[in-house]
Write a protein that holds these residues in place. Structure first.
Motif, PDB file in Angstrom:
ATOM      1  N   VAL A  16       0.837  -1.206   0.000  1.00 47.69           N
ATOM      2  CA  VAL A  16       0.000   0.000   0.000  1.00 47.69           C
ATOM      3  C   VAL A  16       0.869   1.253   0.000  1.00 47.69           C
ATOM      4  N   ALA A  17       1.906   1.274   0.809  1.00 47.42           N
ATOM      5  CA  ALA A  17       2.788   2.436   0.863  1.00 47.42           C
ATOM      6  C   ALA A  17       3.488   2.651  -0.479  1.00 47.42           C
ATOM      7  N   ILE A  18       3.918   1.582  -1.114  1.00 45.22           N
ATOM      8  CA  ILE A  18       4.582   1.689  -2.412  1.00 45.22           C
ATOM      9  C   ILE A  18       3.603   2.197  -3.471  1.00 45.22           C
ATOM     10  N   MET A  19       2.352   1.754  -3.425  1.00 49.88           N
ATOM     11  CA  MET A  19       1.358   2.235  -4.388  1.00 49.88           C
ATOM     12  C   MET A  19       1.079   3.723  -4.212  1.00 49.88           C
ATOM     13  N   VAL A  20       1.066   4.196  -2.979  1.00 49.18           N
ATOM     14  CA  VAL A  20       0.858   5.622  -2.739  1.00 49.18           C
ATOM     15  C   VAL A  20       2.023   6.423  -3.313  1.00 49.18           C
ATOM     16  N   VAL A  21       3.238   5.960  -3.090  1.00 50.06           N
ATOM     17  CA  VAL A  21       4.414   6.645  -3.637  1.00 50.06           C
ATOM     18  C   VAL A  21       4.350   6.636  -5.162  1.00 50.06           C
ATOM     19  N   MET A  22       3.958   5.518  -5.774  1.00 52.19           N
ATOM     20  CA  MET A  22       3.826   5.458  -7.229  1.00 52.19           C
ATOM     21  C   MET A  22       2.799   6.455  -7.734  1.00 52.19           C
ATOM     22  N   THR A  23       1.706   6.618  -7.022  1.00 49.97           N
ATOM     23  CA  THR A  23       0.665   7.566  -7.418  1.00 49.97           C
ATOM     24  C   THR A  23       1.198   8.995  -7.410  1.00 49.97           C
ATOM     25  N   PHE A  24       1.916   9.360  -6.356  1.00 48.15           N
ATOM     26  CA  PHE A  24       2.485  10.705  -6.281  1.00 48.15           C
ATOM     27  C   PHE A  24       3.550  10.916  -7.361  1.00 48.15           C
ATOM     28  N   LEU A  25       4.373   9.913  -7.617  1.00 47.42           N
ATOM     29  CA  LEU A  25       5.387  10.033  -8.670  1.00 47.42           C
ATOM     30  C   LEU A  25       4.731  10.207 -10.037  1.00 47.42           C
ATOM     31  N   GLY A  26       3.668   9.464 -10.273  1.00 47.18           N
ATOM     32  CA  GLY A  26       2.935   9.611 -11.532  1.00 47.18           C
ATOM     33  C   GLY A  26       2.311  10.987 -11.672  1.00 47.18           C
ATOM     34  N   SER A  27       1.792  11.515 -10.573  1.00 43.56           N
ATOM     35  CA  SER A  27       1.217  12.861 -10.603  1.00 43.56           C
ATOM     36  C   SER A  27       2.284  13.906 -10.882  1.00 43.56           C
ATOM     37  N   ALA A  28       3.441  13.772 -10.262  1.00 42.02           N
ATOM     38  CA  ALA A  28       4.529  14.719 -10.499  1.00 42.02           C
ATOM     39  C   ALA A  28       4.970  14.676 -11.959  1.00 42.02           C
ATOM     40  N   ALA A  29       5.092  13.479 -12.497  1.00 45.12           N
ATOM     41  CA  ALA A  29       5.490  13.350 -13.901  1.00 45.12           C
ATOM     42  C   ALA A  29       4.424  13.931 -14.819  1.00 45.12           C
ATOM     43  N   ALA A  30       3.169  13.703 -14.503  1.00 42.81           N
ATOM     44  CA  ALA A  30       2.083  14.225 -15.345  1.00 42.81           C
ATOM     45  C   ALA A  30       2.062  15.743 -15.340  1.00 42.81           C
ATOM     46  N   PHE A  31       2.217  16.352 -14.185  1.00 45.89           N
ATOM     47  CA  PHE A  31       2.237  17.817 -14.136  1.00 45.89           C
ATOM     48  C   PHE A  31       3.481  18.373 -14.819  1.00 45.89           C
ATOM     49  N   GLY A  32       4.613  17.736 -14.624  1.00 47.32           N
ATOM     50  CA  GLY A  32       5.839  18.222 -15.233  1.00 47.32           C
ATOM     51  C   GLY A  32       5.830  18.130 -16.744  1.00 47.32           C
ATOM     52  N   ALA A  33       5.196  17.096 -17.286  1.00 47.61           N
ATOM     53  CA  ALA A  33       5.162  16.884 -18.733  1.00 47.61           C
ATOM     54  C   ALA A  33       3.908  17.451 -19.369  1.00 47.61           C
ATOM     55  N   ASP A  34       3.099  18.154 -18.598  1.00 42.48           N
ATOM     56  CA  ASP A  34       1.850  18.718 -19.107  1.00 42.48           C
ATOM     57  C   ASP A  34       0.913  17.624 -19.597  1.00 42.48           C
ATOM     58  N   ARG A  35       0.802  16.565 -18.848  1.00 42.74           N
ATOM     59  CA  ARG A  35      -0.080  15.448 -19.197  1.00 42.74           C
ATOM     60  C   ARG A  35      -1.167  15.242 -18.153  1.00 42.74           C
ATOM     61  N   ILE A  42      -4.768  15.528 -16.193  1.00 44.24           N
ATOM     62  CA  ILE A  42      -6.122  15.378 -16.716  1.00 44.24           C
ATOM     63  C   ILE A  42      -6.793  16.741 -16.785  1.00 44.24           C
ATOM     64  N   ARG A  43      -7.401  17.017 -17.925  1.00 46.69           N
ATOM     65  CA  ARG A  43      -8.153  18.256 -18.103  1.00 46.69           C
ATOM     66  C   ARG A  43      -8.952  18.143 -19.390  1.00 46.69           C
ATOM     67  N   VAL A  44      -9.897  19.035 -19.531  1.00 44.71           N
ATOM     68  CA  VAL A  44     -10.707  19.112 -20.741  1.00 44.71           C
ATOM     69  C   VAL A  44     -10.201  20.302 -21.535  1.00 44.71           C
ATOM     70  N   THR A  45      -9.715  20.050 -22.736  1.00 45.87           N
ATOM     71  CA  THR A  45      -9.085  21.112 -23.523  1.00 45.87           C
ATOM     72  C   THR A  45      -9.966  21.602 -24.667  1.00 45.87           C
ATOM     73  N   TYR A  46     -11.199  21.175 -24.706  1.00 49.05           N
ATOM     74  CA  TYR A  46     -12.068  21.566 -25.818  1.00 49.05           C
ATOM     75  C   TYR A  46     -12.136  23.083 -25.957  1.00 49.05           C
ATOM     76  N   PHE A  47     -12.356  23.768 -24.849  1.00 47.69           N
ATOM     77  CA  PHE A  47     -12.501  25.226 -24.910  1.00 47.69           C
ATOM     78  C   PHE A  47     -11.144  25.933 -24.991  1.00 47.69           C
ATOM     79  N   THR A  48     -10.166  25.444 -24.265  1.00 49.76           N
ATOM     80  CA  THR A  48      -8.876  26.138 -24.264  1.00 49.76           C
ATOM     81  C   THR A  48      -8.171  26.043 -25.619  1.00 49.76           C
ATOM     82  N   GLU A  49      -8.438  25.003 -26.376  1.00 45.74           N
ATOM     83  CA  GLU A  49      -7.848  24.906 -27.713  1.00 45.74           C
ATOM     84  C   GLU A  49      -8.419  25.956 -28.662  1.00 45.74           C
TER      85      GLU A  49
END
Length: 169
Positions: free
Chosen positions: A63-82, A84-91
């Protein structure tokens, strides 16, 4: 109409530079965490299959390792601009307006993760100070919860770095 290259790297639409610290750092750490999780799970399955003994204590680690993986994935997603969001209007917005919306989105992310880091640090400190033990193994609970504020700070750094890149673009 956007081409396939823009879909893979949305940040390039705003004309920003790549991150100084490569996103592959979080990817490598997440892969190592996933490999460790797979080894723990496989050991549990094999032990259970061949000896009828369960390594139930490994659940806390998993469980602890899965939580760390989740945070690492979130950091990578924010850093790479990946993230989750809806871009229909912003495009459909101009480049300048799209940058403003992106900065607002990044500020909203900071509004979530800064308090999480702050209060997570206090929570970890309380668990350390009051010597709270984990329910399964009886190890100090702060060893698990200490990852939350640390990973939240990593996410905040990725958010701030991305915001700087968007502003400079």
């Amino acid at each position: 109409m956007t081409d396939h290259a823009d879909i893979q790297t949305p940040g390039l639409q705003l004309g920003e530079a790549p991150p100084r610290i490569p996103i592959t750092l979080e990817g490598a750490l997440a892969a190592a965490a996933m490999a460790l999780l797979a080894v723990i799970t496989m050991a549990n399955v094999l032990t259970r299959y061949f000896t009828d003994v369960s390594l139930a204590f490994t659940e806390e680690y998993s469980v602890a390792i899965m939580v760390v993986m989740t945070f690492l994935g979130s950091a990578a997603a924010f850093g790479a601009d990946r993230h989750i969001r809806v871009t229909y209007f912003t495009e459909k917005l101009s480049l300048r307006a799209a940058r403003r919306v992106e900065i607002f989105v990044l500020l909203c992310g900071l509004a979530v993760f800064v308090p999480l880091a702050w209060f997570g640090a206090f929570y970890t400190w309380d668990e350390y100070r009051f010597e709270v033990l984990s329910p399964g193994l009886g190890v100090p609970q702060w060893l698990y919860t200490g990852w939350m504020p640390l990973m939240a700070v990593v996410i905040c750094a990725r958010l701030a770095g991305r915001m700087v890149r968007v502003i400079r673009a």
